[in-house]
Design a protein around this motif. Structure first.
Motif: not given
Ligand code: F3S
Ligand code: SF4
Length: 103
Positions: A45-46, A49, A51, A93
């Protein structure tokens, strides 16, 4: 992206922010996979946002992860019990950090 077989390949090391933690974890650099029905690989995760914005039932919350190499906050699947398996988060994502197991 996230390993869809994380439950087999990783070990449940405990709980944080109301969800299971799958590790090993070595904070702050290595945080593992968080959640079970809705799972987020915190090491991928980067903090895009998408999601948080798109989930129709607000499963995700930001949690602060200072010192992590990818981003200093992550999308925690706090309310994974509310998930309706729409798969939107998985689709949006950009780095495939999320795995949802319908059923
Ligand atoms: Fe992370 Fe992917 Fe959500 S990068 S913030 S899991 S859209
Ligand atoms: Fe939310 Fe749909 Fe993702 Fe479930 S599958 S966490 S309801 S966006």
């Amino acid at each position: 992206g996230i390993d869809p077989n994380f439950e087999r390949n990783l070990e449940r090391t405990g709980e944080e922010h109301d969800v299971d933690v799958w590790g090993p974890v070595e904070p702050p650099e290595k945080l593992g996979v968080r959640g079970t029905h809705v799972a987020v690989d915190f090491d991928i995760c980067l903090a895009d946002g998408a999601c948080l914005e798109d989930c129709p039932v607000d499963v995700f919350d930001w949690v602060d992860t200072p010192g992590h190499p990818e981003s200093d906050r992550k999308a925690n699947p706090t309310d994974e019990d509310q998930c309706i398996d729409c798969m939107l988060c998985v689709d949006v994502c950009p780095v495939d950090a999320i795995d949802v197991d319908p059923g």
